[in-house]
Motif scaffolding. Structure first.
Motif, mmCIF file in Angstrom:
data_model
loop_
_atom_site.group_PDB
_atom_site.id
_atom_site.type_symbol
_atom_site.label_atom_id
_atom_site.label_comp_id
_atom_site.label_asym_id
_atom_site.label_seq_id
_atom_site.Cartn_x
_atom_site.Cartn_y
_atom_site.Cartn_z
ATOM 1 N N TRP A 16 9.923 15.342 -2.293
ATOM 2 C CA TRP A 16 9.388 16.029 -1.127
ATOM 3 C C TRP A 16 10.497 16.834 -0.462
ATOM 4 O O TRP A 16 11.638 16.375 -0.351
ATOM 5 N N THR A 17 10.175 18.020 -0.021
ATOM 6 C CA THR A 17 11.147 18.836 0.710
ATOM 7 C C THR A 17 11.410 18.208 2.083
ATOM 8 O O THR A 17 10.623 17.385 2.569
ATOM 9 N N PRO A 18 12.499 18.578 2.740
ATOM 10 C CA PRO A 18 12.723 18.063 4.097
ATOM 11 C C PRO A 18 11.560 18.355 5.042
ATOM 12 O O PRO A 18 11.237 17.526 5.900
ATOM 13 N N THR A 19 10.913 19.511 4.886
ATOM 14 C CA THR A 19 9.761 19.833 5.739
ATOM 15 C C THR A 19 8.619 18.870 5.491
ATOM 16 O O THR A 19 7.961 18.412 6.431
ATOM 17 N N MET A 20 8.372 18.558 4.232
ATOM 18 C CA MET A 20 7.326 17.589 3.915
ATOM 19 C C MET A 20 7.698 16.209 4.435
ATOM 20 O O MET A 20 6.873 15.507 5.032
ATOM 21 N N ARG A 21 8.945 15.825 4.201
ATOM 22 C CA ARG A 21 9.393 14.499 4.587
ATOM 23 C C ARG A 21 9.292 14.276 6.096
ATOM 24 O O ARG A 21 9.084 13.145 6.552
ATOM 25 N N ALA A 22 9.409 15.345 6.853
ATOM 26 C CA ALA A 22 9.341 15.209 8.305
ATOM 27 C C ALA A 22 7.982 14.691 8.767
ATOM 28 O O ALA A 22 7.863 14.134 9.864
ATOM 29 N N HIS A 23 6.944 14.865 7.957
ATOM 30 C CA HIS A 23 5.616 14.359 8.314
ATOM 31 C C HIS A 23 5.475 12.861 8.041
ATOM 32 O O HIS A 23 4.551 12.222 8.559
ATOM 33 N N PHE A 24 6.355 12.306 7.189
ATOM 34 C CA PHE A 24 6.216 10.910 6.802
ATOM 35 C C PHE A 24 6.699 10.002 7.932
ATOM 36 O O PHE A 24 7.784 10.219 8.482
ATOM 37 N N PRO A 25 5.927 8.996 8.274
ATOM 38 C CA PRO A 25 6.339 8.105 9.365
ATOM 39 C C PRO A 25 7.467 7.186 8.937
ATOM 40 O O PRO A 25 7.718 6.974 7.753
ATOM 41 N N SER A 26 8.143 6.640 9.906
ATOM 42 C CA SER A 26 9.158 5.634 9.643
ATOM 43 C C SER A 26 8.519 4.440 8.946
ATOM 44 O O SER A 26 7.374 4.071 9.241
ATOM 45 N N PRO A 27 9.251 3.807 8.011
ATOM 46 C CA PRO A 27 8.680 2.643 7.320
ATOM 47 C C PRO A 27 8.224 1.540 8.258
ATOM 48 O O PRO A 27 7.321 0.772 7.927
ATOM 49 N N ARG A 28 8.838 1.444 9.431
ATOM 50 C CA ARG A 28 8.481 0.376 10.359
ATOM 51 C C ARG A 28 7.360 0.768 11.319
ATOM 52 O O ARG A 28 6.919 -0.038 12.124
ATOM 53 N N ALA A 29 6.922 2.034 11.232
ATOM 54 C CA ALA A 29 5.857 2.474 12.131
ATOM 55 C C ALA A 29 4.551 1.771 11.781
ATOM 56 O O ALA A 29 4.290 1.411 10.629
ATOM 57 N N GLN A 30 3.717 1.568 12.806
ATOM 58 C CA GLN A 30 2.424 0.932 12.583
ATOM 59 C C GLN A 30 1.574 1.815 11.677
ATOM 60 O O GLN A 30 1.514 3.023 11.834
ATOM 61 N N SER A 31 0.929 1.210 10.692
ATOM 62 C CA SER A 31 0.091 1.921 9.718
ATOM 63 C C SER A 31 0.876 2.984 8.963
ATOM 64 O O SER A 31 0.357 4.046 8.624
ATOM 65 N N ALA A 32 2.157 2.702 8.686
ATOM 66 C CA ALA A 32 2.990 3.687 7.991
ATOM 67 C C ALA A 32 2.481 3.955 6.586
ATOM 68 O O ALA A 32 2.396 5.104 6.154
ATOM 69 N N LYS A 33 2.129 2.902 5.854
ATOM 70 C CA LYS A 33 1.711 3.093 4.464
ATOM 71 C C LYS A 33 0.413 3.900 4.356
ATOM 72 O O LYS A 33 0.311 4.790 3.507
ATOM 73 N N PRO A 34 -0.620 3.652 5.174
ATOM 74 C CA PRO A 34 -1.809 4.516 5.088
ATOM 75 C C PRO A 34 -1.497 5.979 5.386
ATOM 76 O O PRO A 34 -2.046 6.877 4.740
ATOM 77 N N ARG A 35 -0.611 6.236 6.358
ATOM 78 C CA ARG A 35 -0.259 7.611 6.672
ATOM 79 C C ARG A 35 0.485 8.254 5.506
ATOM 80 O O ARG A 35 0.233 9.402 5.152
ATOM 81 N N ARG A 36 1.409 7.519 4.908
ATOM 82 C CA ARG A 36 2.119 8.045 3.747
ATOM 83 C C ARG A 36 1.139 8.345 2.612
ATOM 84 O O ARG A 36 1.284 9.331 1.889
ATOM 85 N N HIS A 37 0.147 7.472 2.450
ATOM 86 C CA HIS A 37 -0.833 7.663 1.385
ATOM 87 C C HIS A 37 -1.618 8.954 1.594
ATOM 88 O O HIS A 37 -1.884 9.699 0.640
ATOM 89 N N ALA A 38 -1.997 9.245 2.841
ATOM 90 C CA ALA A 38 -2.699 10.498 3.135
ATOM 91 C C ALA A 38 -1.818 11.704 2.832
ATOM 92 O O ALA A 38 -2.289 12.722 2.315
ATOM 93 N N LEU A 39 -0.526 11.596 3.144
ATOM 94 C CA LEU A 39 0.386 12.706 2.851
ATOM 95 C C LEU A 39 0.603 12.861 1.353
ATOM 96 O O LEU A 39 0.816 13.975 0.861
ATOM 97 N N LEU A 40 0.548 11.753 0.614
ATOM 98 C CA LEU A 40 0.636 11.829 -0.840
ATOM 99 C C LEU A 40 -0.536 12.631 -1.404
ATOM 100 O O LEU A 40 -0.388 13.383 -2.371
ATOM 101 N N LYS A 41 -1.704 12.505 -0.787
ATOM 102 C CA LYS A 41 -2.866 13.280 -1.231
ATOM 103 C C LYS A 41 -2.739 14.759 -0.888
ATOM 104 O O LYS A 41 -3.470 15.585 -1.415
ATOM 105 N N ARG A 42 -1.831 15.080 0.010
ATOM 106 C CA ARG A 42 -1.597 16.484 0.370
ATOM 107 C C ARG A 42 -0.533 17.110 -0.518
ATOM 108 O O ARG A 42 -0.726 18.196 -1.062
#
Length: 843
Positions: free
Chosen positions: A602-628
């Motif tokens: 992922w580019t730095p711009t893409m990575r900026a959308h990914f939540p911190s691993p410790r954020a609440q519901s981080a994995k579901p959010r990452r999964h949605a970004l993976l679909k993008r």
């Protein structure tokens, strides 16, 4: 994170691990049925209600049957079975028994419960009535009502309507409208030929019908022209439609010309050294290629067509194929036109014309699965060589696909796994026994957001525009678009213009799988440069050459043009695939696909959308970004080479996951790989962060009918999963955990032991489709104790349908593992020494 920049030596070859893994014992159990059963207090009343429903349906069907000519009368009728409540499920396997055939399943929504359409032969009616009576009057040895699994959750049975077979997300067409339909016919038994039955009906009622058909294990697919009012009679014939869909149509392509410089092109032509005639090739499936183009002609090995009555050359104005060929051979021309360096090519080009032109909107009832099968056959008969297929062609359906399989995507999945293609009286049969030695790799565009949907908030648009058919194919590599073209033109007339997407962001043209539900693969797999859009001070949009990709032109008198969107991205990805085949000729199509995904970042711009691993519901959010974004952007350097501190291991293996067990099939074994871990070097990084990346790539045999997603109705023939032994886990505990996880997945339950926060996505979110990847981050000492990786099976329709002809068929996979040390540590050399690969010593 962005692209890693490991210190030390770069441009080292990836390490292909010799040998194979070992089989380890597997304890599997049969999958359980659907959701919980409703408690019925008035069993007699419930039984009487269902009995009346079925008898009324039987009477109505016999009355309709009497109106048909005797030679067209069917042996049964179609009944709709409705579940009592959302959140509960019908016993689908019990409805698919005693001669009855499950046709399709309408999944539950928040408002509507699950519904199943079942073909009920007239003799089976008495059997089901007896089952209903037993529910009311008899009990099992445990004291429960007999046949409760079948009967309890049924709310209603009634004669089906044709509209209920509709599989699209749009409203059912006007019943009086005469139109083409893609019709999925049910094979009632082994010798049944539903297409022949349909032809008899069509001849009687003078309905046009396509000459060709596709044959799958439980469905035949063809096209027919009639109104819904007319087609309704099929429900009382033996030409039973299991599903109705829109016919596929091709997407229109748009390009913008740019002025070329003839002298630059001539200079580049003189600097090109073409590849050997036997080198790997990219086969471009499009509207034909101008093979005489000076930058292409020396690399072209053949042009073909599958369009009757046309030559392989593009028709006037059809330039898209030539543009795609330039990108597939040379990549972005800008880098070569402004350079003076020699260009040494490692692959060649082929072309099959599958479209009449860029705007092929003729209402020709072709089945695109057959078209692609014919296309692959043409080039493979012509020359045996390593090749990848590049197809920047998708459905023109504005509403797109919701990720469910279609005849087109299923045919691609079948061709990818190397299914034998046999001629038949109605066209071709796609699904014989898969042959891994004949497998193919398809690169397919994700589909474009068109100008009618452009908006300054382009991410919101892309996240709501679904990837188009057939890019949902599980075995194909679907390519979306991102862009680094973030500089507006410098000409004064463009003062005040700005780009829509910032550098490194998703291209405004790219579609995503964000709207897809569970059970669908994650698409796109990767993204490549697809260009940007300009926004004028007044808010209008402009496709300008400055924010697009330079390529070869198919227009007479012009040599260079630009291309954009997911078409351009797909051709550039296919070029990388051919380069992999050239550098690593022993890699399978599964491994090539896996390597491109494994090498993406992922580019730095893409990575900026990914939540911190410790954020609440981080994995579901990452999964949605993976679909993008898919797994990000692969670069040529990362795809082709390792570095001293960033090494990629490639394992290619196969095993037999299934075995006969009594009257059925059970899981036989999992596969364990002892990794050549650089333990001493990793132990030395005790307090430093390291990264492990794992990718598992395999192909499945498709089961395309829409009869559910689990058990015997699952789309994939089988599933594979990977996991890595944990630092504190013994080998026995590791195998036991994986057996429990595989058993739980078959039952739809995830054990809590699967949680490991060091993985970017985790087992629950990385296992969609037939390509799984994840990233583990931790300290070096912990990773040193993670030197065993397992590939283990989960059931699909091979197992659940008791396909004994598939038991002895080995399944092939590619497993890729990368280790990245952020400090200047050579982990490449100790691994290479362990597997016996010579390493040059720097002096």
């Amino acid at each position: 994170m962005g692209e890693p920049t490991p210190p030390g030596r770069r441009h080292l070859p990836h390490l292909i691990v010799p040998g194979s893994g070992i089989d380890a014992g597997y304890k599997g159990r049969q999958a359980r049925g659907g959701g919980g059963l409703r408690e019925i207090l008035d069993k007699v009343g419930h039984s009487a209600k269902l009995t009346a429903d079925l008898e009324h349906s039987d009477d109505a069907a016999r009355a309709a049957l009497a109106e048909l000519p005797e030679n067209l009368r069917g042996d049964g009728f179609v009944v709709t079975v409705t579940c009592w409540s959302p959140g509960h499920h019908l016993a689908l396997e019990r409805l698919d028994a005693r001669g009855a055939k499950l046709l399709s399943v309408q999944p539950e929504t928040e408002e509507q419960p699950e519904r199943a359409l079942v073909w009920m032969p007239f003799p089976a009616v008495a059997d089901f009535l007896r089952l209903f009576e037993q529910f009311a009057t008899e009990h099992t040895s445990s004291g429960k009502p007999k046949n409760a699994a079948l009967v309890a959750n049924i709310e209603e049975l009634r004669l089906s309507m044709l509209q209920e077979l509709w599989q699209e997300n749009e409203p059912f067409p006007d019943p009086s409208e005469t139109r083409w339909w893609e019709i999925w016919l049910v094979k009632l038994n082994k010798g049944h030929e539903p297409v022949s039955e349909l032809r008899q009906v069509a001849e009687e009622f003078r309905w046009p019908i396509a000459d060709a058909a596709l044959a799958f294990p439980y469905r035949d697919v063809t096209l027919i022209r009639a109104s819904a009012e007319e087609l309704g009679i099929l429900l009382t014939t033996n030409a039973i439609p299991g599903e109705l869909r829109n016919p596929s149509s091709t997407e229109e392509f748009f390009t913008v010309d740019r002025q070329f410089q003839v002298d630059l092109v001539q200079d580049l032509e003189d600097r090109i050294a073409v590849a050997d005639p036997q080198a790997p090739a990219v086969c471009v499936l499009d509207c034909g290629v101008l093979a005489s183009h000076p930058l292409l002609q020396a690399s072209f090995d053949g042009t073909h067509t599958v369009i009757p009555g046309t030559t392989s050359a593009p028709v006037q104005g059809a330039t898209h194929g030539t543009e795609m060929a330039g990108l597939a051979l040379l990549g972005d021309l800008d880098q070569h036109l402004v350079s003076s360096h020699p260009v040494r090519l490692e692959h060649r080009l082929e072309s099959v014309k599958i479209l009449r032109g860029q705007h092929d909107d003729q209402n020709d009832p072709r089945l695109y699965g057959k078209v692609i099968a014919d296309a692959t056959s043409r080039v493979e008969i012509e020359q045996i060589r390593p090749r990848v297929y590049s197809m920047a062609v998708t459905s023109g359906d504005v509403k797109g696909s919701d990720g469910r399989p279609t005849s087109w995507s299923s045919a691609i999945d079948a061709l990818a796994i190397g299914t034998e293609i046999a001629p038949s009286a109605t066209g071709i049969t796609l699904l014989g026994m898969p042959d891994p030695s004949a497998s193919r790799l398809f690169f397919i565009s994700a589909g474009n957001v068109t100008n009618v949907d452009w908006h300054a908030d382009h991410l919101a648009v892309s996240d709501s525009r679904q990837i188009r058919d057939p890019a949902q194919a599980w075995n194909a590599l679907a390519v979306g678009a991102y862009t680094d073209r973030a500089d507006p033109p410098v000409a004064p007339m463009f003062a005040g213009y700005r780009v829509m997407a910032p550098e490194g962001e998703l291209s405004p043209f790219s579609r995503t799988s964000v709207p897809w539900g569970k059970g669908r693969p994650i698409k796109p797999d990767i993204v490549m440069e697809g260009g940007n859009l300009l926004i004028s001070p007044s808010g209008t949009f402009d496709q300008h050459d400055a924010v697009q990709v330079a390529t070869t032109s198919g227009y007479p008198g012009r040599l260079v043009t630009t291309a954009n969107a997911t078409s351009a991205a797909t051709s550039q990805a296919a070029r990388l695939g051919a380069l992999v085949l050239s550098r690593y000729p022993t890699l399978s199509p599964e491994a090539v696909r896996g390597l491109l995904v494994h090498s993406a970042e992922w580019t730095p711009t893409m990575r900026a959308h990914f939540p911190s691993p410790r954020a609440q519901s981080a994995k579901p959010r990452r999964h949605a970004l993976l679909k993008r974004y898919g797994w990000g952007v692969p670069t040529e350097r990362r795809v082709l080479t390792s570095a001293a501190s960033n090494v990629t291991l490639i394992i290619q293996d196969e095993f037999q996951p299934f075995a006969l067990s009594g009257s059925g099939i059970s899981m036989r074994a999992m596969r364990l790989h002892e990794l050549p871990w650089p333990s001493d070097q990793l132990q030395g990084l005790m307090h430093e962060q390291v990264r492990m990346r794992v990718t598992l790539s395999y192909f499945i045999e498709p089961n395309p009918s829409n009869r559910g997603w689990q058990g015997r109705y699952a789309y994939p023939s089988h599933g594979l999963r990977f996991d890595v032994i944990r630092p504190t886990e013994s080998r026995a505990d590791f195998q036991r955990r994986l057996s429990n996880e595989a058993e739980g997945e078959e039952r739809g339950v995830r054990p809590s032991s699967t949680v490991d926060d060091r993985w970017e996505f985790g087992t629950q979110r990385r296992s969609s489709g037939s390509l799984h990847a994840d990233i583990w981050t931790g300290d070096g000492a912990a990773l040193a104790r993670c030197g065993v990786i397992a590939v283990y099976p989960v059931g699909g329709w091979w197992k659940q349908n008791n396909r004994r002809d598939r038991v002895d068929l080995p399944v092939r996979y590619a497993l890729l593992i990368s280790l990245l040390a952020y400090s200047p540590t050579d982990i490449y050399t100790p691994i290479a020494i362990k597997i016996g690969v010579p390493v040059a010593i720097e002096i």
